[in-house]
Structure formats: C-alpha cells, structure tokens
Enzyme design. Structure first.
Site, PDB file in Angstrom:
ATOM      1  N   SER A  47       0.834  -1.197   0.000  1.00  0.00           N
ATOM      2  CA  SER A  47       0.000   0.000   0.000  1.00  0.00           C
ATOM      3  C   SER A  47       0.872   1.251   0.000  1.00  0.00           C
ATOM      4  CB  SER A  47      -0.853  -0.021   1.267  1.00  0.00           C
ATOM      5  OG  SER A  47      -1.432   1.237   1.507  1.00  0.00           O
ATOM      6  N   TYR A  94      -1.971  -1.404  10.804  1.00  0.00           N
ATOM      7  CA  TYR A  94      -2.241  -1.941   9.466  1.00  0.00           C
ATOM      8  C   TYR A  94      -1.116  -1.535   8.503  1.00  0.00           C
ATOM      9  CZ  TYR A  94      -3.808  -1.896   4.659  1.00  0.00           C
ATOM     10  OH  TYR A  94      -3.835  -2.051   3.286  1.00  0.00           O
ATOM     11  N   LYS A 123       2.101  -3.807   6.536  1.00  0.00           N
ATOM     12  CA  LYS A 123       2.481  -3.835   5.113  1.00  0.00           C
ATOM     13  C   LYS A 123       3.982  -3.566   4.964  1.00  0.00           C
ATOM     14  CE  LYS A 123      -1.455  -4.750   3.354  1.00  0.00           C
ATOM     15  NZ  LYS A 123      -1.664  -6.040   2.722  1.00  0.00           N
TER      16      LYS A 123
HETATM   17  P1  NAD Z   1     -10.752  -7.385   1.242  1.00  0.00           P
HETATM   18  O1  NAD Z   1     -10.918  -7.401   2.716  1.00  0.00           O
HETATM   19  O2  NAD Z   1     -11.947  -7.187   0.410  1.00  0.00           O
HETATM   20  O3  NAD Z   1     -10.023  -8.735   0.776  1.00  0.00           O
HETATM   21  C1  NAD Z   1      -9.117  -9.417   1.589  1.00  0.00           C
HETATM   22  C2  NAD Z   1      -9.520 -10.876   1.612  1.00  0.00           C
HETATM   23  O4  NAD Z   1      -8.599 -11.603   2.439  1.00  0.00           O
HETATM   24  C3  NAD Z   1     -10.921 -11.101   2.184  1.00  0.00           C
HETATM   25  O5  NAD Z   1     -11.645 -11.892   1.294  1.00  0.00           O
HETATM   26  C4  NAD Z   1     -10.658 -11.831   3.499  1.00  0.00           C
HETATM   27  O6  NAD Z   1     -11.704 -12.725   3.814  1.00  0.00           O
HETATM   28  C5  NAD Z   1      -9.344 -12.513   3.227  1.00  0.00           C
HETATM   29  N1  NAD Z   1      -8.532 -12.801   4.405  1.00  0.00           N
HETATM   30  C6  NAD Z   1      -8.189 -11.945   5.410  1.00  0.00           C
HETATM   31  N2  NAD Z   1      -7.425 -12.582   6.308  1.00  0.00           N
HETATM   32  C7  NAD Z   1      -7.266 -13.851   5.877  1.00  0.00           C
HETATM   33  C8  NAD Z   1      -6.581 -14.986   6.370  1.00  0.00           C
HETATM   34  N3  NAD Z   1      -5.937 -14.955   7.525  1.00  0.00           N
HETATM   35  N4  NAD Z   1      -6.619 -16.131   5.655  1.00  0.00           N
HETATM   36  C9  NAD Z   1      -7.298 -16.191   4.490  1.00  0.00           C
HETATM   37  N5  NAD Z   1      -7.970 -15.149   3.970  1.00  0.00           N
HETATM   38  C10 NAD Z   1      -7.955 -14.004   4.666  1.00  0.00           C
HETATM   39  O7  NAD Z   1      -9.640  -6.288   0.909  1.00  0.00           O
HETATM   40  P2  NAD Z   1      -9.154  -5.725  -0.494  1.00  0.00           P
HETATM   41  O8  NAD Z   1      -9.540  -4.299  -0.539  1.00  0.00           O
HETATM   42  O9  NAD Z   1      -9.566  -6.619  -1.593  1.00  0.00           O
HETATM   43  O10 NAD Z   1      -7.591  -5.779  -0.280  1.00  0.00           O
HETATM   44  C11 NAD Z   1      -6.786  -6.843  -0.731  1.00  0.00           C
HETATM   45  C12 NAD Z   1      -5.371  -6.632  -0.270  1.00  0.00           C
HETATM   46  O11 NAD Z   1      -4.900  -5.376  -0.760  1.00  0.00           O
HETATM   47  C13 NAD Z   1      -5.228  -6.555   1.243  1.00  0.00           C
HETATM   48  O12 NAD Z   1      -4.011  -7.176   1.612  1.00  0.00           O
HETATM   49  C14 NAD Z   1      -5.176  -5.077   1.525  1.00  0.00           C
HETATM   50  O13 NAD Z   1      -4.483  -4.780   2.705  1.00  0.00           O
HETATM   51  C15 NAD Z   1      -4.417  -4.576   0.311  1.00  0.00           C
HETATM   52  N6  NAD Z   1      -4.681  -3.167   0.017  1.00  0.00           N
HETATM   53  C16 NAD Z   1      -5.975  -2.730  -0.121  1.00  0.00           C
HETATM   54  C17 NAD Z   1      -6.217  -1.386  -0.366  1.00  0.00           C
HETATM   55  C18 NAD Z   1      -7.638  -0.875  -0.500  1.00  0.00           C
HETATM   56  O14 NAD Z   1      -7.830   0.324  -0.445  1.00  0.00           O
HETATM   57  N7  NAD Z   1      -8.637  -1.723  -0.697  1.00  0.00           N
HETATM   58  C19 NAD Z   1      -5.157  -0.491  -0.493  1.00  0.00           C
HETATM   59  C20 NAD Z   1      -3.850  -0.972  -0.370  1.00  0.00           C
HETATM   60  C21 NAD Z   1      -3.635  -2.320  -0.120  1.00  0.00           C
HETATM   61  C1  UD1 Z   2      -6.975   4.753   4.011  1.00  0.00           C
HETATM   62  C2  UD1 Z   2      -5.939   4.299   5.001  1.00  0.00           C
HETATM   63  C3  UD1 Z   2      -4.852   3.505   4.280  1.00  0.00           C
HETATM   64  C4  UD1 Z   2      -5.474   2.357   3.504  1.00  0.00           C
HETATM   65  C5  UD1 Z   2      -6.556   2.874   2.571  1.00  0.00           C
HETATM   66  C6  UD1 Z   2      -7.296   1.770   1.897  1.00  0.00           C
HETATM   67  C7  UD1 Z   2      -5.966   5.907   6.830  1.00  0.00           C
HETATM   68  C8  UD1 Z   2      -5.191   6.950   7.570  1.00  0.00           C
HETATM   69  N1  UD1 Z   2      -5.397   5.422   5.707  1.00  0.00           N
HETATM   70  O1  UD1 Z   2      -6.345   5.610   3.065  1.00  0.00           O
HETATM   71  O2  UD1 Z   2      -3.932   3.000   5.203  1.00  0.00           O
HETATM   72  O3  UD1 Z   2      -4.492   1.673   2.736  1.00  0.00           O
HETATM   73  O4  UD1 Z   2      -7.520   3.661   3.317  1.00  0.00           O
HETATM   74  O5  UD1 Z   2      -8.016   0.998   2.797  1.00  0.00           O
HETATM   75  O6  UD1 Z   2      -7.054   5.522   7.247  1.00  0.00           O
HETATM   76  N2  UD1 Z   2     -12.461  11.019   3.674  1.00  0.00           N
HETATM   77  C9  UD1 Z   2     -13.464  11.876   4.082  1.00  0.00           C
HETATM   78  N3  UD1 Z   2     -14.592  11.339   4.633  1.00  0.00           N
HETATM   79  C10 UD1 Z   2     -14.771   9.998   4.792  1.00  0.00           C
HETATM   80  C11 UD1 Z   2     -13.729   9.136   4.367  1.00  0.00           C
HETATM   81  C12 UD1 Z   2     -12.587   9.683   3.821  1.00  0.00           C
HETATM   82  O7  UD1 Z   2     -13.347  13.092   3.956  1.00  0.00           O
HETATM   83  O8  UD1 Z   2     -15.814   9.576   5.319  1.00  0.00           O
HETATM   84  C13 UD1 Z   2     -11.248  11.591   3.053  1.00  0.00           C
HETATM   85  C14 UD1 Z   2      -9.963  11.297   3.796  1.00  0.00           C
HETATM   86  O9  UD1 Z   2      -9.713  12.254   4.783  1.00  0.00           O
HETATM   87  C15 UD1 Z   2      -8.943  11.303   2.648  1.00  0.00           C
HETATM   88  C16 UD1 Z   2      -9.752  10.795   1.457  1.00  0.00           C
HETATM   89  O10 UD1 Z   2     -11.124  11.016   1.774  1.00  0.00           O
HETATM   90  O11 UD1 Z   2      -8.519  12.601   2.372  1.00  0.00           O
HETATM   91  C17 UD1 Z   2      -9.544   9.317   1.181  1.00  0.00           C
HETATM   92  O12 UD1 Z   2      -9.791   8.578   2.362  1.00  0.00           O
HETATM   93  P1  UD1 Z   2      -9.828   6.972   2.391  1.00  0.00           P
HETATM   94  O13 UD1 Z   2     -10.707   6.491   1.301  1.00  0.00           O
HETATM   95  O14 UD1 Z   2     -10.145   6.558   3.774  1.00  0.00           O
HETATM   96  O15 UD1 Z   2      -8.348   6.566   1.987  1.00  0.00           O
HETATM   97  P2  UD1 Z   2      -6.951   6.966   2.651  1.00  0.00           P
HETATM   98  O16 UD1 Z   2      -7.142   7.788   3.853  1.00  0.00           O
HETATM   99  O17 UD1 Z   2      -6.092   7.512   1.573  1.00  0.00           O
END
Ligand code: NAD
Ligand code: UD1
Length: 347
Positions: free
Chosen positions: A127, A153, A157
């Site tokens: 991330s 979290y 990562k």
């Molecule tokens: P998500 O929660 O929708 O998907 C994660 C999946 O992993 C889920 O289906 C969950 O059931 C499974 N899981 C969690 N722990 C597990 C375990 N111990 N064993 C087996 N399965 C397990 O999340 P996502 O948004 O699809 O994210 C996928 C990956 O990308 C994650 O590692 C997340 O941290 C990373 N990531 C997501 C974002 C985002 O904004 N969505 C941003 C940066 C990184």
């Molecule tokens: C957040 C997490 C980041 C994670 C990512 C995806 C934090 C500090 N960071 O990123 O670690 O990888 O989500 O899961 O939580 N916002 C509002 N109102 C809301 C929600 C968000 O104004 O109800 C704003 C936030 O202040 C930010 C932007 O929208 O400026 C994006 O927020 P968000 O979608 O939560 O993502 P990140 O904060 O970038």
C-alpha cells in the site's frame, strides 16, 4: 496433477475478485484460498457467472499451515497472488496483535509452505501507506518507507515488504513483486462485483455511494484546511479493474524475468483528486445528491499523496486507463444494483 495454477489468497475480497476476472481473461488457471473473514462466497459465485466457468475455491486461513499443505498438495501451484489480509485502519489500532498475527504471521506461514513446495513466485498487495507522509510529490518507489506510518495496518504492510526483501537476500531464486496500491475504487462493469464493506465504511468512495443510495445520511469531509487546492485531502484514486490488470502484468513479468531484487512498483494513476472533486464528479456522472459537512481532520491522514506510475509503465507495460468518471459511475452502478452488498442474497 492438473495444469499449473496461481493460488489467489484473499481472492473472494474486493480487489481479489476483480483480479480473478482479469486472470481468467488472460487464460490463467487459479485456485482461490480465503477464510471469508471479510468476504462472501456470493462474490465467488458472481465471478463464476462473469467468467462463465466454475471458480476453484478452497476455504482456509493463511495462518493454517496444515490446510495450506493440503491445498499445495492437491494442486500444482506455480505462483501466488497474495491479497489475504485485514485492512481496517481503525480496527488495527484497537487490535494490533490480531492485525500483526493475521497479516505478518499469516504471510510468514504462507511463505514457509511456498518454500516447502518450491513455489517461489509471489505478487504481494502492499500500500501507498508504507510511504508515511512523503515530503515530495509524486511518490517514487525509491523514496523512504517505514517512517511516519500512523497505524498497525500500515506497519504490517511495511514489515511484510521488509520480510520479502530479506527472503530474497537469503535465496535469490525467489521472484517477488510488491505492488504498492494507491486508492482503489470502482467496480466491474457488470455491476455484479464490487466493494462490500461491513458496517459504516471507513473509505471515501463507499461512503459517498452509501450516502447517495440513502443508506447513510451525510458525508463527513475530514478537514477543509489542508494545504491543497481546495483545502480537502488529495489522493490518487485508481479503478479496481486497472489495478486487477496490473496483477496480470506482474505475474507475466515474474514468469518472463529473472530478478536481482524484488520488483517494487506503485500502482496509481499519477493524478490526485481532492475529496470535493470526488464528490462533484460522483454527483455529476450519476445525477445524485451527496450531502456533506466539512468537519475536523481525521487522525492519521496525510494532506496529499499521489503516485509516480512511470516504473509500472516501463517494467510492466501497465498504466491506468479508466478515468474518474468511470470510477464514479461503476461504483454507483454496483451500489445501486446491490444496496446491501452481497448480504441477504441467497445464491
Ligand atoms: P478485502 O478485505 O476485500 O479482501 C481481503 C480478503 O482476504 C478477504 O476476502 C478476506 O476474507 C481474506 N482474508 C483476510 N485474512 C485472511 C486470512 N488470515 N486467511 C485467508 N484469507 C484471509 O480487501 P481488499 O480491498 O480486496 O484488499 C486486498 C489486499 O490489498 C489486502 O491485503 C489489503 O491490505 C491490500 N490493500 C488494499 C487497499 C484498499 O484500499 N482496498 C489499499 C492498499 C492495499
Ligand atoms: C486509508 C488508510 C490507508 C489504507 C486505505 C485503503 C488511513 C489513515 N489510511 O487511506 O492506510 O491503505 O484507506 O483501505 O485511514 N475522507 C473523508 N470522509 C470519509 C472518508 C474519507 O473526507 O468519510 C477523506 C480522507 O480524509 C482522505 C480521502 O477522503 O482525504 C480518502 O480517504 P480513504 O478512502 O479513507 O483513503 P486513505 O485515507 O487515503
């Protein structure tokens, strides 16, 4: 033994489910491994429907070595795309041990079993949070990581990235791709798979969608006094289908190249949008109302972060193709077709 397969941990989740569709389109075979802690079997059924064939699903936890051995024994697994992990920032502050156990320990268990089965190709979901609060913009991959991360979290990562780098130093036959996602949003064009957060969403886009659909009353915009174009936070939002495509490119890259270190790439668009710009775009594209109030800043947020995505273009031949309108439109399509996400549906 059947054909070589990719093990997709966390494949039932938001990004994982979209990646399955792209893998299938690129003719890859895969097995999904997920404990469904934050996802639903319905997502797997929906993917099967989109790709027109069954999805091989094995329920299990990445911390369960015995179960992993069963799965690695049953299938000829050539590489792993490792999405499995917990991702709720606030929850990680409350339950750090749970987060470190699940994300860090879980990844170590997975890597141990991969090694045991001589499967040494992995694409890892990292991330932009590993950059903390970067001083310069756009962010390039060689910039400092690990400093200024505000929650367990994010640190999980960073720790996993470091573990993967050390693993490579110990044994250079590993092929490792670390993808640093910026802010994934949007949904598949079918409107049948998408992000299904439990409870009140933490992230901006699902919150906007749920306000628009009437499930939540008002959006709180966290902070109107940042040193940005309109005072609200700026992020690099990326369409989840573009992100999914990057995984296919990363797998191809690992297949074709021998590496002298783990590949680390930003997966973003290179463009930053403010919260107010996102609200405006969402309202315009979807012709809906999104009432909001500007409130105090959220603890741990940075003012502005967006990627330099050049390295991904140069090495993976990947770049984001979908624009902010497509992100907003597909989010809304998914949300309005599935106002309760995957729940209460009996498929
Ligand atoms: P998500 O929660 O929708 O998907 C994660 C999946 O992993 C889920 O289906 C969950 O059931 C499974 N899981 C969690 N722990 C597990 C375990 N111990 N064993 C087996 N399965 C397990 O999340 P996502 O948004 O699809 O994210 C996928 C990956 O990308 C994650 O590692 C997340 O941290 C990373 N990531 C997501 C974002 C985002 O904004 N969505 C941003 C940066 C990184
Ligand atoms: C957040 C997490 C980041 C994670 C990512 C995806 C934090 C500090 N960071 O990123 O670690 O990888 O989500 O899961 O939580 N916002 C509002 N109102 C809301 C929600 C968000 O104004 O109800 C704003 C936030 O202040 C930010 C932007 O929208 O400026 C994006 O927020 P968000 O979608 O939560 O993502 P990140 O904060 O970038």
């Amino acid at each position: 033994m059947e054909n070589k397969k990719i093990l997709v941990t966390g494949g039932a989740g938001y990004i994982g489910s979209h990646t399955l569709v792209e893998l299938s389109q690129a003719s890859y075979d895969f097995v999904v491994y997920d404990n469904l802690v934050n996802s639903s079997k319905v997502a797997i059924n929906r993917v099967a429907n989109i790709i027109g064939k069954d999805v091989v699903f094995e329920e299990g936890d990445i911390r369960d070595s015995k179960r992993l051995v069963e799965v690695f024994t049953k299938y000829d697994i050539d590489s792993v795309i490792h999405f499995a992990g917990l991702k709720a920032v606030g929850e990680s502050v409350e339950k750090p041990l749970y987060y470190y156990d699940n994300n860090v320990n879980g990844t170590i268990k997975l890597l141990e079993i991969m090694k045991e089965f001589n499967c040494k190709k992995i694409v890892f979901s990292s991330s932009a949070t590993v950059y903390g609060d970067p001083k310069e913009m756009p962010v390039t991959e060689d910039m400092q990581t690990g400093q200024g991360i505000t929650n367990p979290y994010g640190r999980s990562k960073y720790m996993i990235e470091e573990i993967l780098k050390d693993l490579f130093i110990s044994d250079s036959s590993w092929k490792i791709a670390i993808l640093r996602y910026f802010n994934p949003v949007g949904a598949h064009e079918s409107g049948n798979i998408g992000e299904d957060p439990e409870g009140v969403p933490n992230n901006l886009m699902p919150f906007i969608s749920q306000v628009a659909v009437g499930k939540l009353e008002k959006l709180k915009v966290f902070g109107g006094d940042y040193p940005t174009k309109d005072g609200t936070g700026v992020r690099d939002y990326i369409h989840v289908v573009d992100l999914a495509e990057a995984h296919v490119k990363a797998v191809e890259f690992l297949d074709k190249n021998n590496l002298d270190k783990p590949l680390i790439v930003n997966i973003g668009t290179g463009r930053g949008y403010s919260v107010l710009e996102m609200i405006k775009a969402f309202k315009k594209v979807n012709q809906v109302k999104v009432p909001y109030d500007i409130v105090n800043r959220r603890a741990g947020d940075v003012a502005k972060i967006y990627a330099n995505p050049k390295k991904a273009k140069e090495l993976l031949n990947w770049e984001a193709k979908r624009d902010i309108e497509q992100m907003c439109q597909s989010s809304w399509d998914w949300q309005s077709k599935n106002p309760r996400g995957y729940s209460i549906i009996d498929e």
